[in-house]
Design an enzyme around this catalytic site. Structure first.
Site, PDB file in Angstrom:
ATOM      1  N   ASP A 404       0.844  -1.190   0.000  1.00 50.71           N
ATOM      2  CA  ASP A 404       0.000   0.000   0.000  1.00 50.71           C
ATOM      3  C   ASP A 404       0.888   1.252   0.000  1.00 50.71           C
ATOM      4  O   ASP A 404       2.108   1.165   0.182  1.00 50.71           O
ATOM      5  CB  ASP A 404      -0.893  -0.027   1.241  1.00 50.71           C
ATOM      6  N   GLU A 407       2.554   4.834  -4.308  1.00 46.34           N
ATOM      7  CA  GLU A 407       2.534   5.665  -5.524  1.00 46.34           C
ATOM      8  C   GLU A 407       3.874   6.377  -5.805  1.00 46.34           C
ATOM      9  O   GLU A 407       4.136   6.613  -7.016  1.00 46.34           O
ATOM     10  CB  GLU A 407       1.410   6.714  -5.430  1.00 46.34           C
ATOM     11  N   ASP A 480      -8.901   3.795  -2.415  1.00 43.31           N
ATOM     12  CA  ASP A 480      -9.702   4.275  -1.280  1.00 43.31           C
ATOM     13  C   ASP A 480     -11.019   4.879  -1.760  1.00 43.31           C
ATOM     14  O   ASP A 480     -11.172   6.104  -1.887  1.00 43.31           O
ATOM     15  CB  ASP A 480      -8.895   5.299  -0.477  1.00 43.31           C
TER      16      ASP A 480
END
Length: 798
Positions: A404, A407, A480
């Site tokens: 997670d 990015e 999300d």
């Protein structure tokens, strides 16, 4: 032409001029102008790569996306010199290169235009940041539609849209948010019943315009790097999809349990709470295979550690869960806490594995542990070190890893500053070039570690951010999202788009990560997710302490949710077969309706209907209180799953949508294999495989793939491929089976259930031998018969 930069300085746009000379080297062609070189590589009869050296010097030919197994295999190709063009002709297409400006026109062999440059390739210096901005513009053909680009949260058809790839932590994104988490610079064009694809293999920030700025022009460009793109000719959209995964690679088969139901929350802790959740699933007999541990299992959010108070005996816990059929998946983020007493941080700094700013200082930023440093996953030595860190987790009993925040996400800055430096496998680049592959390479390293230490069991990895080609080692989820009906619709669109962008192993946070769904919304989301390859409920902690488990919304909703999770487990052999098709041939598991009926223009702008596998069409209930829904069916005949009502395709079917049903249709002629209901995959060895056969008068092929489901013996021939063909008439039902493989299945017989048989049987033959009609059982509107798994032919006559 001149353009103004934000600094007020001018930069000239450069265009290729006349071709001065050309040469051929094997299946490569080079065309030289005053400044620019065009390289044309014939990969196959339908795949051609175009690569431009803007100022006469090619950059390193290197890709994090392209599969190492990609081989050039053109059947034939030849070049012709004409007065105004060069023509490279393959067995499928003609590529015309204009002598005066290198503009490209691609046609089929009959001369119909497939794709055509407008200005084609051009470029300008990027005065503010260095390097070049490279462009390519194309003419939009009459009624052309565009698809692809990964997880974009908008209508499937991208005509009139402009989109950007720059991996972003898009918390609570909406249907207008762009960019998002993933970076897939690949799109489809469709016009005149011809489909093509363009894969722009450039890791800088890339942008795509499909007629937004000028309604007759499409374009794509990057703020750095090279103009390097692959053209793929179909002519079918699914042909393009398979060819794209030939370029970027196909996955290995996942463990069967990864296709089961997953339960996750931010966060389940302490260990007693995890045990309670597991026990509740088994008590209520709701199937579940995987439980997730979010960041609170760690010691102060330090990756690769356990909180000794919350999880004092992790190995014992995970062993107990495994004994009850649960696999444990744990989260790992890229941020490594700045802590001199933390061994992972010590190794990161000591070995010079951390990302650094341009002046040599560590790249530091706040994430969950506080101040963090970050591994440079573009360095192969760092990837090797990172993969080795998973040994302890696997030794504790972890079966999957969830990457997670990669990015990468940084709280106060959003992401890394552009001056951060990266190794980039020996190239030494700024974050501008490495940003879009940061999470991609993190998940690759994770998968390498899991495969090494979990052997012989197959690994499971899920990542939030990635680049093209990540399907070779990971699954994804859509990020999300929000508990809303809009996001239920987005989940369907995004998973369809990801599937045709190479990444079929995808799902959404069922019920929404942010907020609290109603029982109706959660139930409808579960129904849709039955047909998404990744089926995971996930939600955030909140002030009310609301839990989002299948039983959280009351008994009436729980009963329906249980019904549909059980359906997921019954359909596992069908879904596993679809995954095998994806892994071997690149066929997307989810197929938007336009991709299975592109000749029907009614499908080009539809996004509610999709096929899951070869024969099941799904259209989810998308609005609160919806009592019926209109569903567009492709040509052919289709059975409504819940009552076997027949509907004719190329038309709208209207079906009622009570809470315990959703629009599901099965193609006439199909064979749908099913398991008995089980609480987790491989709970018991099945003794009988159920085959639901839907009567049809057109020749229809179906397949069942099977293997052990959780190791690599299938690569050594321990698998079975069972092909079925039905071609029946109004007076005769005919089902044929052919078998190949070397896997010893646990079951010895099939129970064949025939739907829609239009006559009362008077004779039944199995492999040419007549059997007693009492072998056929009538149950409502279906007939059934039990046969040995070795059968080859069944004929039932009126």
């Amino acid at each position: 032409m001149q353009v103004t930069t934000s600094s007020g300085k001018y930069s000239i746009k450069h265009y290729p001029d006349t071709v001065k000379e050309w040469k051929k080297e094997g299946n490569f062609f080079y065309f030289y102008t005053t400044e620019t070189i065009l390289e044309v590589r014939i990969i196959s009869d339908k795949i051609v790569r175009f690569r431009y050296a803007a100022d006469g010097t090619f950059q390193r030919d290197f890709s994090y996306a392209v599969s190492p197994q990609l081989e050039d295999s053109p059947e034939k190709f030849v070049i012709f010199e004409w007065e105004e063009t060069f023509e490279i002709r393959t067995a499928a297409i003609r590529v015309y290169i204009a002598r005066d400006n290198l503009r490209i026109t691609i046609t089929d062999l009959e001369g119909q235009i497939i794709n055509q440059d407008e200005l084609g390739f051009h470029w300008q210096y990027y005065l503010q940041k260095g390097g070049k901005i490279v462009y390519c513009s194309k003419l939009i053909q009459e009624n052309e539609c565009f698809y692809g680009l990964g997880d974009k949260p908008t209508e499937l058809n991208l005509r009139g849209k402009r989109m950007e790839n720059y991996g972003t932590d898009a918390y609570g994104f909406t249907s207008t948010t762009d960019p998002l988490y993933r970076n897939i610079p690949f799109y489809y064009g469709l016009h005149h019943n011809m489909a093509y694809g363009i894969f722009f293999d450039n890791t800088f920030r890339t942008l795509f315009d499909f007629g937004k700025e000028r309604d007759d022009i499409s374009s794509f460009w990057a703020r750095g790097g090279e103009m390097n793109y692959y053209f793929i000719y179909g002519p079918q959209l699914l042909d393009v999809a398979r060819a794209y995964t030939k370029i970027t690679g196909t996955p290995e088969l996942p463990p069967m349990w990864a296709l089961g139901y997953h339960q996750c929350r931010w966060s389940y802790f302490p260990d007693t709470r995890v045990k309670e959740i597991a026990a509740e699933f088994r008590k209520r007999q709701i199937p579940c295979d995987a439980l997730y541990l979010d960041i609170d299992y760690m010691d102060g959010f330090r990756c690769f550690t356990w909180d000794n108070e919350r999880f004092p005996q992790p190995k014992q816990l995970l062993t107990e869960l495994a004994d009850d059929g649960f696999k444990t998946v744990v989260i790992i983020d890229p941020g490594i806490k700045v802590d001199p007493n933390y061994s992972v941080y010590q190794d990161l700094v000591k070995n010079n594995y951390a990302c650094k700013r341009a002046d040599g200082a560590l790249m530091e930023g706040d994430v969950w542990p506080g101040k963090c440093a970050f591994p440079d996953f573009t360095n192969p030595a760092v990837r090797d070190w990172w993969s080795g860190l998973y040994k302890s987790l696997i030794g504790t009993g972890v079966r999957g890893v969830w990457n997670d925040m990669n990015e990468p996400a940084v709280f106060e800055m959003g992401t890394f500053p552009e001056d951060v430096r990266h190794d980039y496998d020996g190239e030494d680049v700024s974050h501008r070039k490495a940003h879009n592959v940061y999470g991609h390479l993190m998940s690759k390293s994770t998968a390498t570690g899991l495969k090494k230490y979990a052997m012989p069991e197959r690994p499971f990895v899920i990542t939030r951010s990635c680049y093209a080609g990540a399907q070779r080692w990971t699954s994804v989820w859509t990020g999300d999202n929000i508990s809303s009906w809009e996001h239920l619709w987005l989940a369907s669109v995004q998973c369809q788009r990801l599937a045709v962008s190479g990444i079929s192993f995808a799902g959404s946070d069922i019920g929404g990560f942010i907020g609290e769904p109603t029982g109706e919304l959660y139930t409808r989301w579960i129904q849709l997710a039955v047909f998404h390859p990744l089926m995971r409920t996930h939600s955030a902690s909140n002030e009310t302490g609301f839990n989002q488990e299948p039983w959280s919304f009351g008994a009436s909703y729980e009963a329906v949710v249980k019904q549909f999770i059980e359906l997921r487990y019954q359909l596992l052999p069908y879904l596993y077969t679809a995954f095998w098709q994806y892994a071997t041939d690149g066929m997307p598991i989810l197929r938007p309706i336009a991709f299975v009926a592109q000749e029907d223009e009614q499908t080009h702008h539809r996004h509610h209907e999709f096929l899951a596998g070869d024969h099941i069409l799904v259209s989810h209930v998308s609005e609160e209180g919806m009592l019926e829904k209109e569903v567009y069916l492709p040509k052919g005949n289709w059975y409504y799953y819940f009552n076997d009502t027949m509907h004719t395709g190329s038309a709208i079917a209207t079906v009622a949508t009570p809470i315990n049903e959703m629009p599901i249709f099965v193609r006439a002629g199909a064979v749908i294999p099913q398991y008995p209901i089980m609480q987790y995959t491989r709970e018991f060895a099945i003794e009988e495989m159920l085959l639901h056969v839907y009567f049809g008068e057109e020749t229809t092929h179906s397949t069942l793939y099977e293997d052990a489901g959780d190791h690599y013996a299938y690569k050594n021939g321990e698998y079975n491929v069972i092909d079925f063909k039905q071609h029946s008439t109004a007076q005769q039902f005919v089902l044929r089976k052919r078998f190949r493989g070397g896997y010893a299945s646990s079951y010895s017989q099939y129970k064949i259930v025939i739907h829609g048989l239009p006559f009362t049987p008077s004779k039944c033959l199995i492999d040419g031998n007549e059997v007693n009609l009492e072998s056929l059982q009538l149950d409502g509107h279906t007939w059934s018969i039990q046969v040995n798994r070795s059968f080859e032919d069944i004929v039932i006559e009126a």
